[in-house]
Design a protein around this motif. Structure first.
Motif, PDB file in Angstrom:
ATOM      1  N   GLN A  88       0.828  -1.203   0.000  1.00  0.00           N
ATOM      2  CA  GLN A  88       0.000   0.000   0.000  1.00  0.00           C
ATOM      3  C   GLN A  88       0.862   1.253   0.000  1.00  0.00           C
ATOM      4  OE1 GLN A  88      -3.253   0.456  -0.288  1.00  0.00           O
ATOM      5  NE2 GLN A  88      -3.639  -1.733  -0.431  1.00  0.00           N
TER       6      GLN A  88
ATOM      7  N   LEU B 277      -6.307   5.579  -4.047  1.00  0.00           N
ATOM      8  CA  LEU B 277      -5.310   5.724  -2.982  1.00  0.00           C
ATOM      9  C   LEU B 277      -5.611   6.978  -2.178  1.00  0.00           C
ATOM     10  CD1 LEU B 277      -1.884   5.231  -4.806  1.00  0.00           C
ATOM     11  CD2 LEU B 277      -2.949   3.667  -3.193  1.00  0.00           C
ATOM     12  N   PRO B 278      -5.241   6.968  -0.909  1.00  0.00           N
ATOM     13  CA  PRO B 278      -5.380   8.220  -0.160  1.00  0.00           C
ATOM     14  C   PRO B 278      -4.410   9.264  -0.694  1.00  0.00           C
ATOM     15  CG  PRO B 278      -5.144   6.345   1.330  1.00  0.00           C
ATOM     16  CD  PRO B 278      -4.792   5.871  -0.046  1.00  0.00           C
TER      17      PRO B 278
ATOM     18  N   SER C 224      -3.179   6.780   7.845  1.00  0.00           N
ATOM     19  CA  SER C 224      -3.930   6.447   6.617  1.00  0.00           C
ATOM     20  C   SER C 224      -3.334   5.205   5.957  1.00  0.00           C
ATOM     21  CB  SER C 224      -3.906   7.620   5.632  1.00  0.00           C
ATOM     22  OG  SER C 224      -4.388   8.776   6.240  1.00  0.00           O
TER      23      SER C 224
ATOM     24  N   ILE D 281      -1.681   2.796   7.439  1.00  0.00           N
ATOM     25  CA  ILE D 281      -2.008   1.615   8.247  1.00  0.00           C
ATOM     26  C   ILE D 281      -3.464   1.191   7.993  1.00  0.00           C
ATOM     27  CG2 ILE D 281      -2.266   0.712  10.620  1.00  0.00           C
ATOM     28  CD1 ILE D 281       0.651   1.130   9.815  1.00  0.00           C
ATOM     29  N   ALA D 282      -4.348   2.177   7.886  1.00  0.00           N
ATOM     30  CA  ALA D 282      -5.762   1.855   7.607  1.00  0.00           C
ATOM     31  C   ALA D 282      -5.893   1.137   6.264  1.00  0.00           C
ATOM     32  CB  ALA D 282      -6.598   3.139   7.614  1.00  0.00           C
ATOM     33  N   MET D 283      -5.129   1.600   5.280  1.00  0.00           N
ATOM     34  CA  MET D 283      -5.169   0.949   3.963  1.00  0.00           C
ATOM     35  C   MET D 283      -4.602  -0.469   4.045  1.00  0.00           C
ATOM     36  SD  MET D 283      -6.627   3.044   1.902  1.00  0.00           S
ATOM     37  CE  MET D 283      -6.334   2.356   0.279  1.00  0.00           C
ATOM     38  N   LEU D 284      -3.535  -0.635   4.828  1.00  0.00           N
ATOM     39  CA  LEU D 284      -2.926  -1.965   4.973  1.00  0.00           C
ATOM     40  C   LEU D 284      -3.908  -2.941   5.616  1.00  0.00           C
ATOM     41  CD1 LEU D 284       0.628  -0.908   6.175  1.00  0.00           C
ATOM     42  CD2 LEU D 284       0.154  -2.340   4.194  1.00  0.00           C
ATOM     43  N   GLU D 285      -4.681  -2.412   6.542  1.00  0.00           N
ATOM     44  CA  GLU D 285      -5.610  -3.278   7.266  1.00  0.00           C
ATOM     45  C   GLU D 285      -6.652  -3.900   6.323  1.00  0.00           C
ATOM     46  OE1 GLU D 285      -8.219  -3.028  11.334  1.00  0.00           O
ATOM     47  OE2 GLU D 285      -7.004  -1.318  10.756  1.00  0.00           O
ATOM     48  N   PHE D 286      -7.000  -3.183   5.276  1.00  0.00           N
ATOM     49  CA  PHE D 286      -8.028  -3.692   4.357  1.00  0.00           C
ATOM     50  C   PHE D 286      -7.462  -4.038   2.987  1.00  0.00           C
ATOM     51  CE2 PHE D 286     -10.328  -1.018   7.429  1.00  0.00           C
ATOM     52  CZ  PHE D 286     -11.072  -2.031   8.008  1.00  0.00           C
ATOM     53  N   SER D 287      -6.143  -4.285   2.919  1.00  0.00           N
ATOM     54  CA  SER D 287      -5.561  -4.597   1.611  1.00  0.00           C
ATOM     55  C   SER D 287      -5.663  -6.089   1.344  1.00  0.00           C
ATOM     56  CB  SER D 287      -4.106  -4.158   1.579  1.00  0.00           C
ATOM     57  OG  SER D 287      -3.374  -4.848   2.562  1.00  0.00           O
TER      58      SER D 287
END
Lengths: 362, 176
Positions: B119, B149-150, B168, B170-176
């Protein structure tokens, strides 16, 4: 507003805990709440036979608003607080009840005003703005305030809240002041796309700020003023200025109270059009999680809530704020790409650890 | 996971070193030298040639290593070395640069392979110096390419801003 609440058939420990919790969360409530031995709002432990009997009797007579308190909402109670009492759940429940009460009251006021004397709406608190120069301040005509529709307690209707008044002001490009009884005062300059108000701590809104932001339209006093008067006022009072988008965002988060925006179907597929500009839209870590999921996936809000493990009412508040900011896209197809890849516990632990470390930086 | 690292990359003068400095708990190890090429020298006196390094200690004692890449394209071999095994990538784009959209395109393209399995987030810096292109332009650029992407404005000198970038990511990694 000041609300009184009592508790019945709670265990001694729960009773003591509830009373102290109520005091602790005062600063986070939109209104003032006090514990009384008897009140029209009652927390009843429905895991006890007497508590159930009390709840049943009250629902039939409808003279009290009873919050059912139990591990599971087995009675399908409209107002429910899960055991054990948790801070966020209690705050949400009490704020929702206050919104419900003020909405009902607002609807009654609106209907009375509409039938009797519409001009009385925003004149009662004119003295709050007494320091505005007379030649520049002008009370708003009541026709600006929607009065002909009942206020919904099921859906969030911007036109019946402060949000709608601000949106209308921006659309008409009018400089205005908004306030409510015991609430904050804000000045909007659509021309500058800024609002002026006392300092906002985005993580801890004051009770006055929350009271204004969550107001129904009928509770709000609006005053027209010139740009010059606004600048004088802002300078004299040492007001801070913020982007209008920031205010619209905050007002929506405060006012929607877990109610989905009217006109949005709960089962429609939605996604984020783009990443919200959190540089001007105040957010909590939970909002980042929702945004990350909704940026990549188009699905129903129920699914978003399940996948992100964010409670539905928090999600709805965020969704409404995004909707107001024009960040939501409705699609006809569901597209959930991340459901089959749960993170390992090691990864989850790591992410949590990093976020915890970062939070100590803020 | 042997090494937990985040990589800051982006154009010359976008604020990579500053961003790492603002959150690192150790003095940042820098490899900057006097800028020799005219384009870079116009922007700043010194520039990173190998990497910047900072770190944060997590609760359990693990280190979160923060690497900054050189901004100049001629050091792009370092980009690939540094990004290997990274948890995620943070691209900083200098909005006051001569071609910010071109810079963004170059970095997104360079790290395409990395992003296909990882991410990244993009922070647009120095919007107070140059307001054009505005954020709508960046969003449109992403939308036309189907990139989700953010991307948001940041101030590399602000701890809150840099923390928001990592949150942001980390949040993306959580749902990747």
């Amino acid at each position: 507003m000041h609300y009184k609440i009592s508790a019945t058939h709670l265990s001694k420990n729960d009773n003591v805990f509830f009373k102290s919790m109520l005091q602790l969360i005062q600063i986070q409530l939109n209104d003032t709440w006090s514990y009384e031995e008897t009140a029209d709002i009652v927390l009843a432990d429905i895991e006890t036979p007497l508590g159930v009997a009390f709840w049943e009797e009250s629902t039939q007579q409808q003279d009290k608003l009873v919050i059912a308190y139990a591990r599971q909402n087995t009675c399908n109670a409209e107002w429910f607080l899960p055991k054990p009492i948790r801070v966020q759940a209690l705050i949400k429940q009490l704020n929702a009840i206050a919104t419900f009460k003020s909405t009902v009251q607002g609807a009654v006021q609106t209907s009375q005003t509409s039938e009797n004397s519409p001009s009385s709406i925003s004149t009662t608190k004119a003295n709050l703005l007494g320091n505005i120069p007379n030649n520049t301040a002008q009370q708003v005509k009541p026709s600006d305030i929607p009065t002909n529709k009942p206020v919904s307690i099921e859906y969030f209707e911007p036109e019946h809240s402060l949000l709608g008044l601000i949106q209308s002001t921006i659309k008409k490009c009018e400089t205005k002041c908004f306030t409510c009884e015991q609430g904050e005062t804000i000045y909007i300059s659509p021309q500058q796309k800024r609002c002026f108000t006392s300092k906002i701590n985005f993580n801890h809104l004051t009770q006055k700020q929350r009271r204004l932001y969550a107001s129904v339209a009928a509770q709000v006093t609006m005053t027209n003023l010139s740009e010059d008067a606004l600048h004088q006022m802002a300078k004299a009072q040492g007001l801070e200025n913020y982007a209008v988008e920031t205010l619209l965002w905050l007002v929506t988060l405060c006012a929607s109270q877990g109610r989905l925006m009217a006109g949005v179907a709960e089962n429609s597929y939605v996604r984020l059009k783009q990443w919200p500009n959190f540089a001007v839209l105040p957010c909590q870590p939970v909002h980042l999680r929702i945004a990350a999921f909704m940026l990549k996936n188009a699905t129903t809000l129920t699914t978003v809530s399940e996948k992100t493990r964010v409670d539905f009412s928090t999600l709805v508040d965020f969704f409404n704020a995004c909707k107001v900011a024009d960040l939501i896209v409705e699609t006809t197809d569901q597209n959930v790409s991340t459901e089959a890849k749960p993170k390992s516990s090691a990864e989850q632990y790591l992410f949590k650890n990093i976020l915890k470390r970062l939070s100590s930086h803020e | 996971m042997s090494e937990i690292k985040l990589v800051f990359t982006g154009s010359v003068g976008a604020g990579k070193t500053t961003a790492i400095e603002i959150i690192s708990e150790i003095p940042v190890i820098r490899t900057d030298v006097r800028a020799t090429d005219s384009e870079t020298a116009k922007r700043k006196e010194k520039t990173t040639v190998a990497m910047d390094y900072g770190e944060l200690t997590l609760e359990d004692g693990q280190k979160l290593r923060l690497y900054g890449t050189p901004g100049q394209q001629r050091f792009d071999y370092m980009w690939r070395i540094l990004v290997k095994g990274a948890l995620g990538l943070i691209i900083l784009v200098d909005n006051a640069g001569s071609d910010p959209i071109g810079d963004l395109a170059r970095y997104v393209d360079n790290f395409r392979d990395f992003v296909s399995n990882n991410q990244m987030v993009v922070g647009v810096t120095r919007m107070d110096i140059a307001s054009e292109p505005d954020m709508d332009f960046y969003h449109q650029y992403f939308a036309e390419r189907g990139i989700a992407l953010p991307i948001f404005p940041v101030d590399a000198r602000s701890k809150t801003s840099v923390v928001m970038l990592i949150q942001s990511l980390i949040a993306m990694l959580e749902f990747s």
